[in-house]
Design a protein around this motif. Structure first.
Motif, PDB file in Angstrom:
ATOM      1  N   ASP A 166       8.276  -4.968   5.494  1.00  0.00           N
ATOM      2  CA  ASP A 166       8.236  -4.769   4.051  1.00  0.00           C
ATOM      3  C   ASP A 166       8.282  -3.279   3.749  1.00  0.00           C
ATOM      4  N   THR A 169       5.500  -2.282   0.864  1.00  0.00           N
ATOM      5  CA  THR A 169       4.050  -2.369   1.056  1.00  0.00           C
ATOM      6  C   THR A 169       3.498  -1.131   1.742  1.00  0.00           C
ATOM      7  N   ASN A 170       4.004  -0.834   2.912  1.00  0.00           N
ATOM      8  CA  ASN A 170       3.561   0.327   3.677  1.00  0.00           C
ATOM      9  C   ASN A 170       4.639   0.603   4.716  1.00  0.00           C
ATOM     10  N   PRO A 171       5.563   1.497   4.431  1.00  0.00           N
ATOM     11  CA  PRO A 171       6.699   1.713   5.330  1.00  0.00           C
ATOM     12  C   PRO A 171       6.331   2.053   6.762  1.00  0.00           C
ATOM     13  N   GLY A 174       4.442  -1.844   7.835  1.00  0.00           N
ATOM     14  CA  GLY A 174       4.742  -2.903   6.878  1.00  0.00           C
ATOM     15  C   GLY A 174       5.135  -4.228   7.485  1.00  0.00           C
ATOM     16  N   ALA A 207      -0.237 -10.629   5.055  1.00  0.00           N
ATOM     17  CA  ALA A 207       0.099  -9.330   5.631  1.00  0.00           C
ATOM     18  C   ALA A 207      -0.475  -9.236   7.034  1.00  0.00           C
TER      19      ALA A 207
END
Length: 223
Positions: A166, A169-171, A174, A207
């Motif tokens: 993702d 969200t948080n590279p 993610g 997640a």
């Protein structure tokens, strides 16, 4: 690019992209322990492709997907002895795409996870085999942010899991996994799927960071 699918306890289908032509090639391999024997190599299409996927429908049939001219395409392949025949290829994406993954849920049903070329969102779609080709459902969004490295796996004939990176969200960390379920909801209104039922995709997002965090907490508590 190489992919492999089990046909039965002694036979597998091997697909790969020819480095010279870019064509997707498929061959049957048989375990004749301690050696392997191979059938005839066939091309699923005579055009250059990327992102080749193969998944087992039954002991003599597979689903094949790839990206051709930017669009996601799927078709069935049937093996008889050493030879292969192929159904009609149809695109399952409405726009250009990347990072596609395909998995057979049953002998007539396949599921796709892929990145939309316009929005970069993660999209899901299923296809039903009828008359030598796949007809497709409408797409469902499982992630509205950028979704790469998509990978879908069947849990049974109605349930599946998609893992992806993702970008929103948080590279840096993610990694995300989601659960999806197909539920019967009445007769289909999709022209390509006569006599079949429309399925509703239920997506529950989990997640991976949460899983890692819980595991770290338990490990710390145990220590």
């Amino acid at each position: 690019e190489i992919d492999i699918a089990t046909l039965d306890s002694s036979n597998v289908a091997i697909g790969y992209i020819d480095t010279a032509t870019g064509y997707p090639l498929i061959i049957k391999a048989t375990d004749a322990s301690p050696n392997w024997t191979f059938g005839t190599t066939w091309s699923a299409t005579s055009s250059s492709v990327t992102d080749l996927n193969i998944s087992t429908l039954d002991s003599s049939n597979v689903a094949i997907s790839y990206i051709g001219t930017g669009y996601g395409v799927a078709l069935p392949g049937t093996v008889s002895g050493p030879n292969w025949t192929f159904g009609t290829p149809f695109s399952f994406t409405d726009s250009t795409t990347t990072d596609i993954s395909m998995e057979a849920l049953s002998s007539t049903l396949v599921a796709f996870a892929y990145k939309d070329g316009g929005t970069s969102s993660g999209l899901f779609k299923y296809g039903t085999l009828s008359g030598g080709f796949f007809g497709y459902s409408s797409s469902s969004t499982y992630n509205s942010d950028s979704s790469t490295l998509n990978d879908i796996v069947a849990l049974n004939s109605t349930d599946f899991t998609i893992a992806y990176f993702d970008g929103g969200t948080n590279p840096s960390t993610g990694g995300v996994a989601i659960f999806g379920e197909l539920q019967e909801e009445g007769e289909s209104s999709i022209p390509e799927l006569p006599g079949n039922t429309l399925w509703k995709v239920l997506i529950a997002v989990l997640a991976l960071g949460l899983v890692v965090g819980v595991a770290a907490f338990l490990k710390k508590k145990k220590a």
